[in-house]
Motif scaffolding. Sequence first.
Motif, PDB file in Angstrom:
ATOM      1  N   ARG A 128       0.822  -1.207   0.000  1.00  0.00           N
ATOM      2  CA  ARG A 128       0.000   0.000   0.000  1.00  0.00           C
ATOM      3  C   ARG A 128       0.861   1.264   0.000  1.00  0.00           C
ATOM      4  O   ARG A 128       0.523   2.255  -0.663  1.00  0.00           O
ATOM      5  N   TYR A 129       1.964   1.261   0.739  1.00  0.00           N
ATOM      6  CA  TYR A 129       2.765   2.484   0.839  1.00  0.00           C
ATOM      7  C   TYR A 129       3.322   2.919  -0.513  1.00  0.00           C
ATOM      8  O   TYR A 129       3.654   4.096  -0.701  1.00  0.00           O
ATOM      9  N   TRP A 130       3.426   2.001  -1.457  1.00  0.00           N
ATOM     10  CA  TRP A 130       3.983   2.337  -2.772  1.00  0.00           C
ATOM     11  C   TRP A 130       3.093   3.305  -3.542  1.00  0.00           C
ATOM     12  O   TRP A 130       3.546   4.002  -4.455  1.00  0.00           O
ATOM     13  N   ARG A 131       1.824   3.393  -3.163  1.00  0.00           N
ATOM     14  CA  ARG A 131       0.897   4.264  -3.892  1.00  0.00           C
ATOM     15  C   ARG A 131       1.155   5.741  -3.615  1.00  0.00           C
ATOM     16  O   ARG A 131       0.604   6.607  -4.294  1.00  0.00           O
ATOM     17  N   TYR A 132       1.972   6.035  -2.609  1.00  0.00           N
ATOM     18  CA  TYR A 132       2.259   7.431  -2.278  1.00  0.00           C
ATOM     19  C   TYR A 132       3.070   8.076  -3.406  1.00  0.00           C
ATOM     20  O   TYR A 132       3.940   7.433  -4.016  1.00  0.00           O
ATOM     21  N   GLU A 133       2.799   9.355  -3.684  1.00  0.00           N
ATOM     22  CA  GLU A 133       3.540  10.060  -4.732  1.00  0.00           C
ATOM     23  C   GLU A 133       4.812  10.657  -4.136  1.00  0.00           C
ATOM     24  O   GLU A 133       4.890  11.838  -3.792  1.00  0.00           O
ATOM     25  N   PHE A 134       5.828   9.820  -4.012  1.00  0.00           N
ATOM     26  CA  PHE A 134       7.093  10.230  -3.408  1.00  0.00           C
ATOM     27  C   PHE A 134       7.657  11.446  -4.132  1.00  0.00           C
ATOM     28  O   PHE A 134       7.613  11.543  -5.359  1.00  0.00           O
ATOM     29  N   GLY A 140       3.254   9.028  -9.317  1.00  0.00           N
ATOM     30  CA  GLY A 140       4.224   8.064  -8.822  1.00  0.00           C
ATOM     31  C   GLY A 140       5.280   7.727  -9.861  1.00  0.00           C
ATOM     32  O   GLY A 140       5.326   8.300 -10.949  1.00  0.00           O
ATOM     33  N   TRP A 141       6.120   6.765  -9.521  1.00  0.00           N
ATOM     34  CA  TRP A 141       7.235   6.430 -10.413  1.00  0.00           C
ATOM     35  C   TRP A 141       6.792   5.724 -11.689  1.00  0.00           C
ATOM     36  O   TRP A 141       7.589   5.531 -12.605  1.00  0.00           O
ATOM     37  N   ASP A 142       5.527   5.326 -11.777  1.00  0.00           N
ATOM     38  CA  ASP A 142       4.995   4.769 -13.012  1.00  0.00           C
ATOM     39  C   ASP A 142       3.957   5.693 -13.632  1.00  0.00           C
ATOM     40  O   ASP A 142       3.077   5.254 -14.373  1.00  0.00           O
ATOM     41  N   PHE A 257      20.877   1.432  -2.173  1.00  0.00           N
ATOM     42  CA  PHE A 257      21.314   2.824  -2.057  1.00  0.00           C
ATOM     43  C   PHE A 257      20.074   3.709  -2.029  1.00  0.00           C
ATOM     44  O   PHE A 257      19.334   3.799  -2.998  1.00  0.00           O
ATOM     45  N   ILE A 258      19.840   4.349  -0.887  1.00  0.00           N
ATOM     46  CA  ILE A 258      18.762   5.323  -0.705  1.00  0.00           C
ATOM     47  C   ILE A 258      17.391   4.695  -0.951  1.00  0.00           C
ATOM     48  O   ILE A 258      16.557   5.222  -1.690  1.00  0.00           O
ATOM     49  N   LEU A 259      17.169   3.555  -0.316  1.00  0.00           N
ATOM     50  CA  LEU A 259      15.872   2.895  -0.373  1.00  0.00           C
ATOM     51  C   LEU A 259      15.090   3.061   0.919  1.00  0.00           C
ATOM     52  O   LEU A 259      13.880   3.308   0.906  1.00  0.00           O
ATOM     53  N   LEU A 260      15.759   2.930   2.064  1.00  0.00           N
ATOM     54  CA  LEU A 260      15.059   2.774   3.336  1.00  0.00           C
ATOM     55  C   LEU A 260      14.199   3.976   3.699  1.00  0.00           C
ATOM     56  O   LEU A 260      13.147   3.819   4.329  1.00  0.00           O
ATOM     57  N   HIS A 261      14.622   5.195   3.314  1.00  0.00           N
ATOM     58  CA  HIS A 261      13.836   6.368   3.711  1.00  0.00           C
ATOM     59  C   HIS A 261      12.556   6.510   2.894  1.00  0.00           C
ATOM     60  O   HIS A 261      11.755   7.418   3.143  1.00  0.00           O
ATOM     61  N   GLU A 262      12.331   5.607   1.937  1.00  0.00           N
ATOM     62  CA  GLU A 262      11.085   5.603   1.183  1.00  0.00           C
ATOM     63  C   GLU A 262      10.089   4.566   1.723  1.00  0.00           C
ATOM     64  O   GLU A 262       9.075   4.287   1.083  1.00  0.00           O
ATOM     65  N   ASN A 310       8.143  19.095   3.840  1.00  0.00           N
ATOM     66  CA  ASN A 310       7.699  19.931   2.727  1.00  0.00           C
ATOM     67  C   ASN A 310       8.044  19.335   1.365  1.00  0.00           C
ATOM     68  O   ASN A 310       7.726  19.944   0.343  1.00  0.00           O
ATOM     69  N   GLY A 311       8.685  18.183   1.375  1.00  0.00           N
ATOM     70  CA  GLY A 311       9.117  17.583   0.120  1.00  0.00           C
ATOM     71  C   GLY A 311       8.541  16.214  -0.154  1.00  0.00           C
ATOM     72  O   GLY A 311       9.118  15.436  -0.898  1.00  0.00           O
ATOM     73  N   HIS A 312       7.397  15.898   0.482  1.00  0.00           N
ATOM     74  CA  HIS A 312       6.724  14.624   0.219  1.00  0.00           C
ATOM     75  C   HIS A 312       7.622  13.430   0.559  1.00  0.00           C
ATOM     76  O   HIS A 312       7.769  12.502  -0.230  1.00  0.00           O
ATOM     77  N   GLU A 313       8.222  13.467   1.733  1.00  0.00           N
ATOM     78  CA  GLU A 313       9.078  12.380   2.225  1.00  0.00           C
ATOM     79  C   GLU A 313       8.511  11.888   3.557  1.00  0.00           C
ATOM     80  O   GLU A 313       9.033  12.216   4.623  1.00  0.00           O
ATOM     81  N   PRO A 314       7.459  11.083   3.553  1.00  0.00           N
ATOM     82  CA  PRO A 314       6.751  10.778   4.800  1.00  0.00           C
ATOM     83  C   PRO A 314       7.528   9.918   5.783  1.00  0.00           C
ATOM     84  O   PRO A 314       7.204   9.919   6.974  1.00  0.00           O
ATOM     85  N   TRP A 315       8.538   9.169   5.330  1.00  0.00           N
ATOM     86  CA  TRP A 315       9.233   8.263   6.239  1.00  0.00           C
ATOM     87  C   TRP A 315      10.705   8.612   6.430  1.00  0.00           C
ATOM     88  O   TRP A 315      11.480   7.803   6.920  1.00  0.00           O
ATOM     89  N   TRP A 316      11.078   9.839   6.053  1.00  0.00           N
ATOM     90  CA  TRP A 316      12.455  10.273   6.255  1.00  0.00           C
ATOM     91  C   TRP A 316      12.816  10.234   7.742  1.00  0.00           C
ATOM     92  O   TRP A 316      13.880   9.762   8.120  1.00  0.00           O
ATOM     93  N   ARG A 317      11.920  10.749   8.589  1.00  0.00           N
ATOM     94  CA  ARG A 317      12.218  10.787  10.019  1.00  0.00           C
ATOM     95  C   ARG A 317      12.460   9.382  10.568  1.00  0.00           C
ATOM     96  O   ARG A 317      13.343   9.176  11.400  1.00  0.00           O
ATOM     97  N   THR A 318      11.678   8.417  10.102  1.00  0.00           N
ATOM     98  CA  THR A 318      11.897   7.034  10.534  1.00  0.00           C
ATOM     99  C   THR A 318      13.302   6.577  10.188  1.00  0.00           C
ATOM    100  O   THR A 318      14.025   6.025  11.026  1.00  0.00           O
TER     101      THR A 318
END
Length: 360
Positions: A128-134, A140-142, A257-262, A310-318
């Motif tokens: 489900r989290y993949w549906r977010y417009e990162f 999204g990426w597609d 490389f740079i996956l986890l914060h997404e 402010n940049g659509h990064e909902p899980w950066w803090r995690t």
Amino acid sequence: MSTAQPTVPDGMRADVELAQRGRSEMQFLQAMRAGLRPLQARLRERLEREAALEEAAGDIARLREAADEVLAEDPRLGIAGAALRWNRAVLTPRAVDAFEERADELAPKAAPPAPEKIADRGEEAVPRYWRYEFHGTAGGWDGHEHMGFIHHELVYRYLLVPSFPGDIFGQRTRVAELAPHDTYTDICDLGCGTGQFTLKLAQAYPEARVTGVDLSLAELRYAQRRAAEAGTEWDLVRAPAEDTGLDGESFDLVASFILLHEMPPHAIRKVFAEAFRLLRPGGDLVFSDVAPYRLRSPYQAWYDDWDAENGHEPWWRTAATIDLVEVARTAGFTDIRQEALGQQSYPWVTVARKPMEGLA
């Protein structure tokens, strides 16, 4: 506004030329981002002058509250946030429009070689989290058939490379070379996207069979194209990194490389567990991502968190607060170490090993 094409970084195509309108719009968005820096510098000066963040250091929630209290009546913060959100909201649509202006010339360079060679676990495997417009990426990426090309050759070229210090492609080389062994036979790149890190892994370990896993078909199609143009071929799989469907104990290096914060925290833990499952006994894990807040100055930690919001990064803090050593240990890894390879503790790399059977 200048009509000159931007310098082509290593790893990007030299034969991409936009029409004047598309090029100007992309350059405007980059110039707008650069134009926010003096405003952000003044906000930093005020926060540091009033020592607003020092007492709250180490606690990101308190840092945000302390800064909000000082800047509550400062219009510059609202202006900077609104400008950043608008910039990111229009970036992908403008890049898509710029591509469509020259689609006849660019689409053949974006399409994968025929036939397409991507294993696909199907829509039922998509979390489900993949549906977010990162990153505010419209759709999204597609969101476009050639989003992989648009993302790599336009968004990176015109915005990300000029906006971030250091060699962002060179960082990938250094992370790939950080793996503990000189040679590997089977490598898996989780969250491979358009193959930026995948290519560096393939170059660092040319004898290895390389598998790239990602959830975006558009990104994987351009990864296939890039592999072919580099004279190599990768096994590409559309699947979530936390549930790849690949055979267990089939790799001796699993990297990202740079996956986890997404990803939300439960998915991060599952990714480590999946990497452990994929590795043969004695195999290595190399994951790199954003710098932990604990290694940043109070201002840098506050700014990272504000920018992510402010940049659509909902899980950066995690990703910036989770204890990845504990996560790796819980998954079964040993010989866990972490280090920073670049400026301001970025990229932050976790290296670990799956123990030999009977030695856990």
